[in-house]
Design an enzyme around this catalytic site. Sequence first.
Site, PDB file in Angstrom:
ATOM      1  N   LYS A 199       0.859  -1.178   0.000  1.00 37.73           N
ATOM      2  CA  LYS A 199       0.000   0.000   0.000  1.00 37.73           C
ATOM      3  C   LYS A 199       0.898   1.232   0.000  1.00 37.73           C
ATOM      4  O   LYS A 199       1.663   1.452   0.935  1.00 37.73           O
ATOM      5  CB  LYS A 199      -0.899  -0.022   1.244  1.00 37.73           C
ATOM      6  CG  LYS A 199      -1.741   1.205   1.497  1.00 37.73           C
ATOM      7  CD  LYS A 199      -2.699   1.537   0.386  1.00 37.73           C
ATOM      8  CE  LYS A 199      -3.639   0.407   0.043  1.00 37.73           C
ATOM      9  NZ  LYS A 199      -4.561   0.680  -1.053  1.00 37.73           N
ATOM     10  N   HIS A 326     -10.158  -7.132  -4.323  1.00 31.96           N
ATOM     11  CA  HIS A 326      -9.889  -6.054  -3.377  1.00 31.96           C
ATOM     12  C   HIS A 326     -10.260  -6.489  -1.960  1.00 31.96           C
ATOM     13  O   HIS A 326     -11.097  -7.374  -1.772  1.00 31.96           O
ATOM     14  CB  HIS A 326     -10.743  -4.854  -3.799  1.00 31.96           C
ATOM     15  CG  HIS A 326     -10.855  -3.774  -2.780  1.00 31.96           C
ATOM     16  ND1 HIS A 326     -11.947  -3.616  -1.961  1.00 31.96           N
ATOM     17  CD2 HIS A 326     -10.001  -2.781  -2.452  1.00 31.96           C
ATOM     18  CE1 HIS A 326     -11.768  -2.559  -1.186  1.00 31.96           C
ATOM     19  NE2 HIS A 326     -10.593  -2.031  -1.456  1.00 31.96           N
TER      20      HIS A 326
HETATM   21  O1  GKR Z   1      -7.041  -0.410   4.282  1.00 25.96           O
HETATM   22  O2  GKR Z   1      -6.079   1.520   4.087  1.00 25.96           O
HETATM   23  C1  GKR Z   1      -6.621   0.525   3.612  1.00 25.96           C
HETATM   24  C2  GKR Z   1      -6.725   0.426   2.117  1.00 25.96           C
HETATM   25  O3  GKR Z   1      -6.204   1.571   1.520  1.00 25.96           O
HETATM   26  C3  GKR Z   1      -8.139   0.197   1.701  1.00 25.96           C
HETATM   27  O4  GKR Z   1      -8.971   1.158   2.296  1.00 25.96           O
HETATM   28  C4  GKR Z   1      -8.311   0.213   0.226  1.00 25.96           C
HETATM   29  O5  GKR Z   1      -9.673   0.237  -0.096  1.00 25.96           O
HETATM   30  O6  GKR Z   1      -7.162  -1.898   0.237  1.00 25.96           O
HETATM   31  C5  GKR Z   1      -7.835  -1.007  -0.491  1.00 25.96           C
HETATM   32  C6  GKR Z   1      -7.279  -0.782  -1.868  1.00 25.96           C
HETATM   33  O7  GKR Z   1      -6.781  -1.718  -2.453  1.00 25.96           O
HETATM   34  O8  GKR Z   1      -7.383   0.329  -2.393  1.00 25.96           O
HETATM   35 MG    MG Z   2      -6.508  -0.634  -4.306  1.00 27.05          MG
END
Ligand code: GKR
Ligand code: MG
Length: 429
Positions: A199, A326
Amino acid sequence: MNTSTTFQAISTPTAADLKITDITITPIAFSDPPLLNAVGVHEPLVHRVVIEIRTANGLLGLGECAGGQSRLVNLAVGARAITGASVFDTTLMELLINEALAAEPSVFERAAVFSAFEVAALDIQGHATGRSVSELLGGTVRDEVPFSAYLFYKWAEHPALDGKPAISDEWGEALDPEGIVLQARKMISEYGFKSIKLKGGVFPPDQEIEAIKALRQAFPGLPLRLDPNTAWTVETSRWVAQETSGLLEYLEDPTPGLDGMAEVAATAGMPLATNMCVVAFDHIKRSVELGAVQVILGDHHYWGGLRHTRELGAICQTFGIGLSMHSNSHLGISLAAMVHVAASTPALTYACDTHYPWNGHNDVVKPGALRFVDGSVKVPSGPGLGVQLDREKLGELHQQYLDAGMTARDDTGYMQKFVPDYTADLPRW
Ligand code: GKR
Ligand code: MG
């Protein structure tokens, strides 16, 4: 000796038996580490909802979805609309929910509400027939579902706040390439994942490219993905794609919108993936026309349930688009549903995302049914989802929700408590 055996006929439930008589919607809150993303940092608690549907003959089905005040209101409206329907009539359930939520402008929200009930209805269908959910979806094309190690930049702890002490966790800090590699080693040694997602969108892109290079060096054979959640302009995204050429299996949501993604895709050497600019069926046509994305991350919570997710797979195959999955912070009811649908969707050829390593220790399902072995989860044999609710844990997490007074997820607001001038304006770089 008398060798004759008497077989008792199994009584098949009637349509009246399988009518929905009762739906319980339980908001819960469970702990979460301080994971960083493009719009802030995860709060100490995640708000989620557990759905229980009961039928006239006493069968129970489970669903799980994201929480929030308006979601709870919409779930209550949806629950009223489908009470009395048969759990086998999921098409009717969807129509009833769409009708009851006609004033709700978001297709996405209506699909999310239906999804939570569809999963619970399929769980009951499984209990009524002695079949697993994946069998009800057409049977499995894989016995186990591979997931990827979902890495996050993170703080060592939730800082002390409003008189409450700091909260540390077993994962420690990860704010640079070394920290990310250490996190990957720990996650892979515990879960055996065979692909990695980072991420991003947290630090300037050159630092995140360095993290990808460090991961490539530490794990030479594993596919890598980077997802900055639209933190970059088209120009920056093109540059990152060039710098990471040959390193990434796909680059996820580098920049906002279909037009921007198409501009990046035109020069990128790797597929672009999304769970942000193609999130409903009516986004697909324009995306295909523009050549904006090459991989869609489906998610049954947002694409209207398990059957619609399989339909998404068929559409992806038609247009030569890859299908991945996702995830958001979730527990075992969602994980079981993810595994069943992934196992029965031929188009889903990428390892799925999951937040389970971050949140699974809080689970509301009894241990044993869902285990990561070599990065994969074996399809629970059923019936239904193949998981059982731990009522004591559910009560505990519900009380935690009540005590916390949570209303909605707010990564940005939480970040601003520590960095007052933080903004979530994207693209940032
Ligand atoms: O858990 O912070 C998180 C992610 O950024 C999530 O909110 C996203 O929706 O995992 C997700 C993604 O692939 O964009
Ligand atoms: Mg994503």
